[in-house]
Scaffold this motif. Sequence first.
Motif, mmCIF file in Angstrom:
data_model
loop_
_atom_site.group_PDB
_atom_site.id
_atom_site.type_symbol
_atom_site.label_atom_id
_atom_site.label_comp_id
_atom_site.label_asym_id
_atom_site.label_seq_id
_atom_site.Cartn_x
_atom_site.Cartn_y
_atom_site.Cartn_z
ATOM 1 N N LYS A 1 5.180 -1.715 -7.843
ATOM 2 C CA LYS A 1 4.342 -1.433 -9.201
ATOM 3 C C LYS A 1 2.955 -1.108 -8.758
ATOM 4 N N LEU A 2 2.219 -1.718 -7.648
ATOM 5 C CA LEU A 2 0.964 -1.148 -7.104
ATOM 6 C C LEU A 2 1.156 0.224 -6.756
ATOM 7 N N SER B 1 2.134 0.825 -18.589
ATOM 8 C CA SER B 1 3.123 -0.309 -18.188
ATOM 9 C C SER B 1 2.745 -0.653 -16.761
ATOM 10 N N ASN B 2 2.692 0.134 -15.899
ATOM 11 C CA ASN B 2 2.478 -0.257 -14.564
ATOM 12 C C ASN B 2 1.163 -1.063 -14.347
ATOM 13 N N CYS C 1 -0.783 0.206 -0.827
ATOM 14 C CA CYS C 1 -1.905 1.008 -0.870
ATOM 15 C C CYS C 1 -1.380 2.397 -0.109
ATOM 16 N N VAL C 2 -0.790 2.049 1.100
ATOM 17 C CA VAL C 2 -0.277 3.444 1.965
ATOM 18 C C VAL C 2 0.509 4.093 0.926
ATOM 19 N N VAL D 1 1.455 2.810 -9.699
ATOM 20 C CA VAL D 1 0.144 3.037 -10.295
ATOM 21 C C VAL D 1 -0.450 4.455 -9.829
ATOM 22 N N GLY D 2 -0.378 4.560 -8.470
ATOM 23 C CA GLY D 2 -0.843 5.880 -8.197
ATOM 24 C C GLY D 2 -0.297 7.247 -8.761
ATOM 25 N N SER D 3 1.220 7.154 -8.716
ATOM 26 C CA SER D 3 1.907 8.471 -9.323
ATOM 27 C C SER D 3 1.506 8.326 -10.756
#
Length: 266
Positions: A54-55, A189-190, A209-210, A58-60
């Motif tokens: 889920k973390l 939602s993320n 984070c990577v 969020v980036g996408s």
Amino acid sequence: MEWSSLGLEIYGFLFLVAVVAGFIDSIAGGGGLLTIPALLSVGVPPVQTLATNKLQAVGSSFSASLYFIRRKVVDWRSQRFAIFMTIIGAMLGALLVQFVSPDFLRYLLPILVMLIGLYFLLVPNIGAEDRQRRLGPIAFGCLTGCGIGFYDGVFGPGTGSFFALCYIMLCGYNLAKATVHAKVLNFASNIGALGFFIIGGQVLWLVGCVMLIGQMIGARLGAGLVLSKGQKLIRPMLVTISFLMSIKLLYDHHGDTIRSWLAFYF
């Protein structure tokens, strides 16, 4: 296991998976079908896998949403309530999954995803142009935002496809417009689910984070194609990803049965 001491090759592998997943997810959804197995394959426990996934997701969703917002193709006014309800639904789902196993979804999901693929395959004109809206913003937010947001908090794969289909069927959006707005709700939602996973202490930050950086790169590339190629790209990708997702989910959860059938007949 000390995740900070993982070899560079593991982080490189997860980064590349995230790039590909972000690209696919921004166009057709389903990126979680790559990232979740990748996390599990390096030994991350199931709940931490969902939380860390889920973390990085969020980036996408952030990268694609920001791209669409900057190009002013998102109708903010009509989406505010849906965004709010999506966050609420995802928070409830993320809270529940830390106490209840989502196994029932693993059996139901392949069928739902395959039906989406068949729908887009057999109805070639679906989403070709805007049509009459069937639900108002309040009803859409309660039904779609909260419902699919809850699913995303509990499990997740295919969320973007579910949102896009609901925008087409219930809001009358064309396919490209539906994909754009689906990504915004996916970001909501993320964020909602991630908050409860963080509170529960389930997120592996370095790994996440990577992968988040990889997702942002892949999603930015995919988002550009959504606006430039539109339905010509999105529809075949939706159909392809839906069927591949269904096959993979069926094999993951019924692999022994499938292998026994193949051995018997061949």
